[in-house]
Scaffold this motif. Structure first.
Motif, PDB file in Angstrom:
ATOM      1  N   LEU A 170       0.849  -1.193   0.000  1.00  0.00           N
ATOM      2  CA  LEU A 170       0.000   0.000   0.000  1.00  0.00           C
ATOM      3  C   LEU A 170       0.882   1.239   0.000  1.00  0.00           C
ATOM      4  CD1 LEU A 170      -2.740  -0.997   2.610  1.00  0.00           C
ATOM      5  CD2 LEU A 170      -2.681  -1.424   0.148  1.00  0.00           C
ATOM      6  N   ASN A 175      -3.977   4.239   0.998  1.00  0.00           N
ATOM      7  CA  ASN A 175      -4.246   3.158   1.937  1.00  0.00           C
ATOM      8  C   ASN A 175      -5.583   3.265   2.654  1.00  0.00           C
ATOM      9  OD1 ASN A 175      -3.462   5.378   3.498  1.00  0.00           O
ATOM     10  ND2 ASN A 175      -1.369   4.594   3.672  1.00  0.00           N
ATOM     11  N   TRP A 230      -0.028  -1.959   7.719  1.00  0.00           N
ATOM     12  CA  TRP A 230      -0.935  -0.990   7.123  1.00  0.00           C
ATOM     13  C   TRP A 230      -0.914   0.302   7.932  1.00  0.00           C
ATOM     14  CZ3 TRP A 230      -6.134  -2.866   4.680  1.00  0.00           C
ATOM     15  CH2 TRP A 230      -5.858  -3.866   3.739  1.00  0.00           C
TER      16      TRP A 230
END
Length: 402
Positions: A170, A175, A230
């Motif tokens: 990402l 994201n 993430w």
């Protein structure tokens, strides 16, 4: 960084949030379920759309670090920023668009709508990724581009592009949609549990998971471009989404607004005042630092408690306010609501505008002429696209009525 829902003909939200209309008085819910009452005809709640629209514009500004306007966005007067607003509204609007539909339509149809929405989110995510990578690789052939515009793995080769397409990697500023895809897919079992045990057990489990992740931030989805995972840890941010869905259930029982309790409103105002003093860039404005305490822990990746409380206070004050209702029905509120009704499209175009704005500032300077040009052209493009989308929606509704 920054987050739009779904299906049917409702408006899109953070990166895809569903229609966010207000509700009529809800009827009594069946015992045990607590969330399946029959509602009176709905009146659209423009506060949700308007708040989302404001957050969209702030997000566009925040993603251009050189833009002087980002001195005036909410991240300068609070621990939270537009991302928290989007995810909270995503949960709120998802219940309006899908949660209540489970009681009126076959489950298969509602699940199919959710899957189609996730597919659309993925298409927009892929489009932004391709445009971003292609633009930067082409731009750097003519003007220097700092390495922080794109991860080196993507800037110097396309061998890793497949990882981006599979959401294993990402890139920065790309994201928020993957987070929403994950949360929306998880909404199907979440609805099933909410309708059978009610909000409180769900909130307890969701809050416990959020707390565990705050104590151990290593609990995260893997990101090939970032060893920390993430940027928006889904295991933490799911709590904000669940809170939004439960707030939607509560508002449905009170005519579409959260119940106003003056002591709670006073506490919210006090917390927001503290958050503003702590977050304001005093030294950046050449002012004495008036913060009463050292910069507190406000980790965005795991949605730290201070950020969570900040967006919850703001949301409660807006969704329990008749003044906010009147503002959202006025000219300024309706302009913001127009952006909020098409948030997936606005988010996507805004992200591309942000990219070109940053490149323009980096390559040609940040003078006032360039500042005005980037902001005016960017807003005009967003406004023009949104007006056209609104026009098409009106024509489609007229055709259905006919």
């Amino acid at each position: 960084m920054a987050i739009t829902p779904p299906g049917g003909r409702g408006s899109s939200g953070p990166a895809g949030t569903p229609a966010a209309s207000g509700q009529g008085k809800a009827g009594a819910a069946p015992a045990g379920a607590g969330v399946t009452g029959v509602s009176a005809p709905r009146v659209r709640d423009h506060r949700v759309d308007a708040l989302r629209g404001v957050a969209l514009l702030m997000m566009c500004i925040d993603h251009i670090p050189q833009d002087v306007l980002n001195r005036f966005t909410m991240r300068n007067v609070g621990f939270a920023d537009a991302a928290e607003v989007f995810v909270l509204l995503a949960g709120y609007a998802s219940w309006l668009a899908y949660g209540r539909a489970f009681s009126r339509q076959p489950w298969q149809e509602v699940v199919e709508r959710i899957v189609r929405r996730c597919g659309r989110l993925y298409v927009f995510q892929a489009l932004m990724a391709v445009v971003t990578i292609a633009t930067i690789r082409l731009w750097r052939q003519y003007w220097p581009v700092p390495v922080d515009f794109l991860e080196p793995e993507l800037a110097h080769g396309l061998d890793s592009l497949w990882r981006v397409m599979l959401l294993q990697a990402l890139p920065g500023n790309l994201n928020i949609l993957p987070l929403y895809i994950v949360l929306l897919l998880a909404f199907v079992p979440l609805c099933w549990v909410l309708r059978r045990v009610g909000p409180w057990p769900v909130l307890a489990v969701s809050g416990a998971l959020w707390a565990v992740v705050n104590f151990d931030p290593s609990l995260n989805f893997p990101n090939w471009l970032d060893p920390d995972g993430w940027y928006f840890d889904p295991l933490a941010w799911q709590f904000l989404f669940v809170l939004g869905a439960c707030a939607s259930i509560l508002a449905g029982r009170h005519g579409g607004s959260l119940p106003r309790w003056r002591p709670l409103a006073a506490v919210c105002w006090a917390y927001l005042a503290f958050s503003a003093v702590e977050s304001f860039p005093w030294t950046g404005w050449g002012l004495p630092d008036l913060r009463p305490m050292a910069t507190p822990w406000t980790d965005k990746m795991v949605l730290s408690p201070l950020r969570l409380l900040d967006v919850l206070c703001l949301f409660y004050l807006v969704q329990s306010s008749t003044l906010a209702t009147r503002w959202s029905q006025g000219r300024g509120g309706q302009l913001m609501a127009m952006f909020g009704r098409h948030s997936l499209e606005v988010f996507t175009l805004g992200t591309i505008i942000d990219l070109y704005g940053r490149l323009m500032f980096t390559s040609f300077g940040v003078g006032w002429g360039m500042q005005v040009a980037v902001n005016v052209v960017g807003f005009a493009l967003l406004w023009g696209m949104t007006r056209e989308l609104d026009r098409r929606r009106a024509l489609a509704r007229a055709a259905r009525r006919a």
